[in-house]
Design an enzyme around this catalytic site. Structure first.
Site, PDB file in Angstrom:
ATOM      1  N   GLU A 125     -17.587  71.946   9.225  1.00 45.98           N
ATOM      2  CA  GLU A 125     -18.865  72.651   9.344  1.00 45.98           C
ATOM      3  C   GLU A 125     -19.967  71.702   8.879  1.00 45.98           C
ATOM      4  OE1 GLU A 125     -18.609  76.333   7.241  1.00 45.98           O
ATOM      5  OE2 GLU A 125     -16.958  77.070   8.500  1.00 45.98           O
ATOM      6  N   GLY A 129     -16.916  69.051   5.398  1.00 49.53           N
ATOM      7  CA  GLY A 129     -16.128  68.122   6.214  1.00 49.53           C
ATOM      8  C   GLY A 129     -14.851  67.776   5.479  1.00 49.53           C
ATOM      9  N   PHE A 154     -18.982  68.946  15.015  1.00 52.20           N
ATOM     10  CA  PHE A 154     -18.203  67.780  15.485  1.00 52.20           C
ATOM     11  C   PHE A 154     -16.848  68.188  16.050  1.00 52.20           C
ATOM     12  CE2 PHE A 154     -20.275  65.704  11.558  1.00 52.20           C
ATOM     13  CZ  PHE A 154     -21.429  65.396  12.243  1.00 52.20           C
ATOM     14  N   ILE A 155     -16.812  69.219  16.867  1.00 55.10           N
ATOM     15  CA  ILE A 155     -15.526  69.721  17.332  1.00 55.10           C
ATOM     16  C   ILE A 155     -15.108  69.024  18.630  1.00 55.10           C
ATOM     17  CG2 ILE A 155     -14.242  71.793  18.015  1.00 55.10           C
ATOM     18  CD1 ILE A 155     -15.163  71.533  14.980  1.00 55.10           C
ATOM     19  N   ARG A 243      -2.307  63.548  11.785  1.00 54.49           N
ATOM     20  CA  ARG A 243      -2.736  62.229  11.303  1.00 54.49           C
ATOM     21  C   ARG A 243      -1.774  61.129  11.747  1.00 54.49           C
ATOM     22  NH1 ARG A 243      -4.517  64.271   5.292  1.00 54.49           N
ATOM     23  NH2 ARG A 243      -6.579  65.016   5.954  1.00 54.49           N
ATOM     24  N   GLN A 279      -7.449  25.473  14.011  1.00 58.09           N
ATOM     25  CA  GLN A 279      -6.645  26.063  12.937  1.00 58.09           C
ATOM     26  C   GLN A 279      -7.245  27.388  12.458  1.00 58.09           C
ATOM     27  OE1 GLN A 279      -6.299  23.620   9.464  1.00 58.09           O
ATOM     28  NE2 GLN A 279      -4.326  24.490   8.939  1.00 58.09           N
ATOM     29  N   GLY A 341     -20.997  35.552  21.655  1.00 56.33           N
ATOM     30  CA  GLY A 341     -22.091  36.331  22.225  1.00 56.33           C
ATOM     31  C   GLY A 341     -21.637  37.291  23.305  1.00 56.33           C
ATOM     32  N   GLU A 364     -10.139  63.444  11.059  1.00 55.54           N
ATOM     33  CA  GLU A 364      -8.832  63.866  10.528  1.00 55.54           C
ATOM     34  C   GLU A 364      -8.556  63.263   9.145  1.00 55.54           C
ATOM     35  OE1 GLU A 364      -5.679  64.638  13.118  1.00 55.54           O
ATOM     36  OE2 GLU A 364      -6.883  64.190  14.897  1.00 55.54           O
TER      37      GLU A 364
HETATM   38  C1  LIG Z   1     -16.083  62.227  17.087  1.00 54.24           C
HETATM   39  C2  LIG Z   1     -15.669  63.214  16.050  1.00 54.24           C
HETATM   40  C3  LIG Z   1     -14.708  64.156  16.358  1.00 54.24           C
HETATM   41  C4  LIG Z   1     -14.330  65.094  15.420  1.00 54.24           C
HETATM   42  N1  LIG Z   1     -13.448  66.068  15.777  1.00 54.24           N
HETATM   43  C5  LIG Z   1     -13.237  67.103  14.924  1.00 54.24           C
HETATM   44  C6  LIG Z   1     -12.469  68.223  15.321  1.00 54.24           C
HETATM   45  O1  LIG Z   1     -11.946  68.274  16.442  1.00 54.24           O
HETATM   46  N2  LIG Z   1     -12.317  69.252  14.453  1.00 54.24           N
HETATM   47  C7  LIG Z   1     -12.877  69.238  13.226  1.00 54.24           C
HETATM   48  O2  LIG Z   1     -12.710  70.199  12.503  1.00 54.24           O
HETATM   49  N3  LIG Z   1     -13.603  68.179  12.802  1.00 54.24           N
HETATM   50  C8  LIG Z   1     -13.804  67.121  13.627  1.00 54.24           C
HETATM   51  N4  LIG Z   1     -14.572  66.051  13.216  1.00 54.24           N
HETATM   52  C9  LIG Z   1     -15.132  66.069  11.882  1.00 54.24           C
HETATM   53  C10 LIG Z   1     -14.493  65.085  10.918  1.00 54.24           C
HETATM   54  O3  LIG Z   1     -13.187  65.472  10.621  1.00 54.24           O
HETATM   55  C11 LIG Z   1     -15.396  64.999   9.683  1.00 54.24           C
HETATM   56  O4  LIG Z   1     -16.557  64.318  10.066  1.00 54.24           O
HETATM   57  C12 LIG Z   1     -14.729  64.307   8.534  1.00 54.24           C
HETATM   58  O5  LIG Z   1     -13.703  65.097   8.016  1.00 54.24           O
HETATM   59  C13 LIG Z   1     -15.708  63.966   7.424  1.00 54.24           C
HETATM   60  O6  LIG Z   1     -16.488  65.053   7.087  1.00 54.24           O
HETATM   61  P1  LIG Z   1     -18.083  64.922   6.966  1.00 54.24           P
HETATM   62  O7  LIG Z   1     -18.554  64.336   8.205  1.00 54.24           O
HETATM   63  O8  LIG Z   1     -18.612  66.204   6.543  1.00 54.24           O
HETATM   64  O9  LIG Z   1     -18.292  63.851   5.817  1.00 54.24           O
HETATM   65  P2  LIG Z   1     -18.241  64.143   4.256  1.00 54.24           P
HETATM   66  O10 LIG Z   1     -17.049  64.924   3.914  1.00 54.24           O
HETATM   67  O11 LIG Z   1     -19.561  64.637   3.814  1.00 54.24           O
HETATM   68  O12 LIG Z   1     -18.031  62.673   3.715  1.00 54.24           O
HETATM   69  C14 LIG Z   1     -19.093  61.719   3.549  1.00 54.24           C
HETATM   70  C15 LIG Z   1     -18.524  60.517   2.824  1.00 54.24           C
HETATM   71  O13 LIG Z   1     -18.076  60.916   1.537  1.00 54.24           O
HETATM   72  C16 LIG Z   1     -16.761  60.534   1.340  1.00 54.24           C
HETATM   73  N5  LIG Z   1     -16.066  61.473   0.480  1.00 54.24           N
HETATM   74  C17 LIG Z   1     -15.886  62.803   0.664  1.00 54.24           C
HETATM   75  N6  LIG Z   1     -15.150  63.323  -0.327  1.00 54.24           N
HETATM   76  C18 LIG Z   1     -14.865  62.302  -1.160  1.00 54.24           C
HETATM   77  C19 LIG Z   1     -14.124  62.206  -2.382  1.00 54.24           C
HETATM   78  N7  LIG Z   1     -13.498  63.258  -2.893  1.00 54.24           N
HETATM   79  N8  LIG Z   1     -14.023  60.991  -2.957  1.00 54.24           N
HETATM   80  C20 LIG Z   1     -14.634  59.925  -2.420  1.00 54.24           C
HETATM   81  N9  LIG Z   1     -15.335  59.966  -1.291  1.00 54.24           N
HETATM   82  C21 LIG Z   1     -15.451  61.139  -0.665  1.00 54.24           C
HETATM   83  C22 LIG Z   1     -16.172  60.520   2.720  1.00 54.24           C
HETATM   84  O14 LIG Z   1     -14.994  59.753   2.758  1.00 54.24           O
HETATM   85  C23 LIG Z   1     -17.294  59.940   3.501  1.00 54.24           C
HETATM   86  O15 LIG Z   1     -17.279  58.551   3.388  1.00 54.24           O
HETATM   87  C24 LIG Z   1     -14.905  65.070  14.122  1.00 54.24           C
HETATM   88  C25 LIG Z   1     -15.836  64.094  13.805  1.00 54.24           C
HETATM   89  C26 LIG Z   1     -16.242  63.184  14.758  1.00 54.24           C
HETATM   90  C27 LIG Z   1     -17.271  62.180  14.374  1.00 54.24           C
END
Ligand SMILES: Cc1cc2nc3c(=O)[nH]c(=O)nc-3n(C[C@H](O)[C@H](O)[C@H](O)COP(=O)(O)OP(=O)(O)OC[C@H]3O[C@@H](n4cnc5c(N)ncnc54)[C@H](O)[C@@H]3O)c2cc1C
Lengths: 395, 243
Positions: A125, A129, A154-155, A243, A279, A341, A364
């Site tokens: 949502e 995430g 982002f579904i 995954r 190398q 390039g 994921e």
């Molecule tokens: C092309 C695409 C397809 C996708 N498909 C799907 C889908 O089919 N279904 C679905 O449900 N989702 C989907 N997603 C969503 C995706 O799973 C989320 O974007 C992802 O889980 C990260 O969530 P967020 O974007 O809210 O980032 P956030 O969770 O806000 O993370 C931001 C940053 O903080 C870091 N972070 C978060 N928690 C911690 C922690 N505890 N410790 C250290 N660092 C942390 C993260 O690693 C990241 O670097 C998709 C995303 C994209 C871009």
């Protein structure tokens, strides 16, 4: 690596390779540029049985194993990542396979395996995430129905899907924040369900990504998948499985970039020698190839454990996904560097790969989340073979 | 259907330390490309007219290619587990022995193998079995007890022949578009018969004395001003029969 595969698995890999090599070049550039989902290619792949191979035969699939399917993932991604996403048209079906009722399996799995319907999995949502326990989408029981309200972000397949697997909160005040979540299936066309395609993605542009909004969406209670309140656990088990696929996506993409770079380095002349004769280049190629093989072995291990024991190991899966996605970044980066390039210009496949590869450390489970799972596995907080059970004799 | 598990044409060939053989380590093997078209043609004939497609392979490690043909739709496979090396006569003889007792209307083979390029196994087998044959076939039409084929000739010409059945055809690449192997096909192949047939063959008919890389011919630089270069170029092209 070959010795780990059965003769049949080698045949599957070869069949996938032949299909991808002959068909993907026809679509790769256009679908990326125009952000078009390759419906025609998806249908062709389904006719050949590549879609939803892991779905049991009784539900219209091929009844094959996780590794069998992953070999196809690797081969498809080796040629093009965005097009390889046609294999994700069944993304979400795992939830039905793992936790669905017989009736749900009979109804939803066969059309997915046949390549007639598309599935999507809605966890993320706008403000939830990595931390999926923070989902705010609500599902409220009303008689023999649930009413769903919320926004998913982002579904994958969101705007082209027929079935939506949705994680929603059924208990707004649970004792623990990861409790009180449940999973539902919502069919396309249900009043109140709306999807908006998100455009201008960096990579995997042939794959559809959408924002999905639920406004008073009513589903019958039989659309609950698994147990009410069990959604978080179900989601974790779901990701432990999917995954593994991502690890193979990474191995395939890295392998493809490596092959392009190797061929380029063999032919490109600089300082009156072939690039490959320096190398410094040779060290790059040697490291890239070694890392790919290490990633491939980790990925195969994760898949084999899942196939042989019947359930994936969260630690080994996270390790495979983390490492393969990480080395894919490096390999694609160095591959593009070797192109100089030319690699920076949009008409080269390597520049598309450079954009595609980023997703692997994001969806994921981000890289950071995978590392967290690995750490939790080592520490014994999630059940995994990674936990060290014996005390070192010098301790 | 004759099929060969042949070295990939993209493989880099290395000569064995004895100077008489090829070092096959590190080579990739796959179905001989011409045979892919021949298998497809056989399957199409079967689909249109019924019958059974039996693939025959010679070679100790030819199983993957036979399995591939089964996955494409062939009904059963016969494997002759011997290595006939570079001896096409021995290969043809092995096949002749292996298919004794098989009833057939038509034998299809590829024109040649992608690794050795002899174009001999098919025609040698036809001679051994005393069958009429046609080579480089680009179209096959089954008619009542006969087969009407087009053969590819030099210079874009084609020849039409009618052969009585049974006969043997060697199939040119491009005759059709071979189907992909499907996952269903791979699964169906699990239960199809792949039978090994042991045969005893005589001495090899071909003895390799030496294998070596051809000396590299350097490019020839034409010297002089433009008109002179053009004259020389025309001479060279004429002497090679290219204009
Ligand atoms: C092309 C695409 C397809 C996708 N498909 C799907 C889908 O089919 N279904 C679905 O449900 N989702 C989907 N997603 C969503 C995706 O799973 C989320 O974007 C992802 O889980 C990260 O969530 P967020 O974007 O809210 O980032 P956030 O969770 O806000 O993370 C931001 C940053 O903080 C870091 N972070 C978060 N928690 C911690 C922690 N505890 N410790 C250290 N660092 C942390 C993260 O690693 C990241 O670097 C998709 C995303 C994209 C871009």
């Amino acid at each position: 690596m070959d010795f780990l595969l059965t003769e049949e698995q080698k045949a599957i890999k070869e069949a996938a390779r032949e299909f991808a090599e002959k068909e993907f070049p026809k679509y790769a550039e256009e679908c990326d540029r125009e952000e078009k989902f390759p419906f025609e290619l998806w249908k062709k792949a389904a006719e050949l049985g590549f879609i939803g191979m892991y779905i049991p035969e009784e539900y219209g699939g091929q009844g094959l194993g996780i590794l069998d399917f992953c070999l196809v993932v690797e081969e498809f991604w080796r040629v093009d990542a965005g097009l390889g996403m046609i294999l994700s048209t069944t993304f979400g079906s795992e939830m039905i396979m793992l936790f669905g009722t017989e009736k749900q399996k009979k109804k939803y799995l066969p059309p997915l395996a046949r390549g007639e319907k598309i599935c999507c999995a809605c966890f993320t949502e706008p403000q939830a995430g990595s931390d999926i326990a923070a989902v705010r989408t609500r599902a409220v029981k009303d008689g023999d129905e649930y009413v769903i309200n919320g926004t998913k972000m982002f579904i994958t397949n969101g705007s082209i899907a027929d079935y939506y697997i949705v994680l929603a909160r059924t208990n707004p005040n649970p004792p623990k924040r990861h409790e009180g979540l449940s999973v539902f299936i919502v069919e396309k066309g249900t009043p109140g369900l709306e999807a908006r395609k998100l455009t201008n993605k960096l990579g995997i542009r042939a794959s559809d990504t959408a924002e999905v909004v639920f406004k008073d969406v009513r589903v019958p209670e039989e659309n609950l998948i698994g147990k009410e309140g069990d959604g978080f656990r179900q989601a974790m088990e779901f990701f432990n499985l999917t995954r593994i696929h991502v690890a193979f996506q990474a191995v395939g993409l890295a392998q493809g970039a490596f092959e392009l770079a190797l061929e380029y380095a063999k032919n490109r002349e600089v300082f009156e020698k072939k690039l490959v004769d320096f190398q410094m280049t040779r060290e790059k190629l040697a490291k890239m190839r070694t890392e790919i093989e290490a990633a491939r072995l980790l990925a195969i291990q994760a898949a084999l454990v899942a196939d042989k024991t019947g359930s994936p190991d969260p630690g080994l899966t996270a390790m495979a996904k983390y490492y393969a996605a990480k080395i894919a970044q490096r390999v694609v980066y160095e591959a593009q560097q070797l192109y100089g390039g030319y690699g920076f210009m949009g008409d080269q496949a390597i520049s598309r790969m450079y954009r595609d590869v980023r997703i692997l450390e994001i969806y994921e489970g981000t890289r950071e989340i995978e590392l967290e799972v690995i750490a939790r596995s080592i520490l014994g907080r999630v059940p995994s073979r990674l936990k060290i059970l014996r005390r070192h004799p010098l301790m | 259907m004759l099929v060969k598990h042949a070295a990939s044409t993209e493989a880099e060939i290395r000569i064995g330390t004895d100077g008489k053989s090829l070092d096959t380590r590190g080579l990739e093997f796959e179905i001989n490309d011409w045979d892919r078209y021949a298998v497809e043609e056989a399957l199409r004939i079967k689909e249109a007219h019924g019958g059974e497609v039996v693939v025959v392979g010679v070679g100790i490690d030819c199983d993957p290619t036979l399995r591939k043909c089964l996955a494409m739709g062939a009904d059963r496979a016969i494997k002759v587990p011997i290595d006939t090396g570079m001896d096409p006569y021995l290969t043809a003889k092995a096949i002749k022995e292996a298919i004794k007792g098989e009833k057939f209307d038509l034998i299809l083979a590829g024109v040649m193998s992608q690794d050795l390029n002899y174009s001999l196994v098919g025609v040698l087998l036809a001679a051994m079995l005393d069958l009429p044959f046609a080579t480089a076939v680009t179209s096959v039409k089954i008619e009542d007890g006969k087969v009407r084929v087009l053969r590819e000739l030099e210079g874009g010409y084609q020849e039409e022949d009618v052969l009585p059945l049974p006969c043997l055809l060697t199939v040119q690449s491009g005759i059709n578009e071979p189907r992909y192997v499907s996952i269903m096909g791979i699964k169906r192949a699990r239960t199809k018969e792949l039978r090994e047939v042991k045969v005893t063959l005589g001495e090899p008919t071909l003895v390799v004395e030496r294998i070596y890389h051809p000396p590299i011919k350097k490019a020839e630089m034409l010297e002089g001003d433009a008109p002179k270069i053009v004259d020389q170029l025309i001479e060279i092209l004429k002497s090679r029969g290219l204009i």
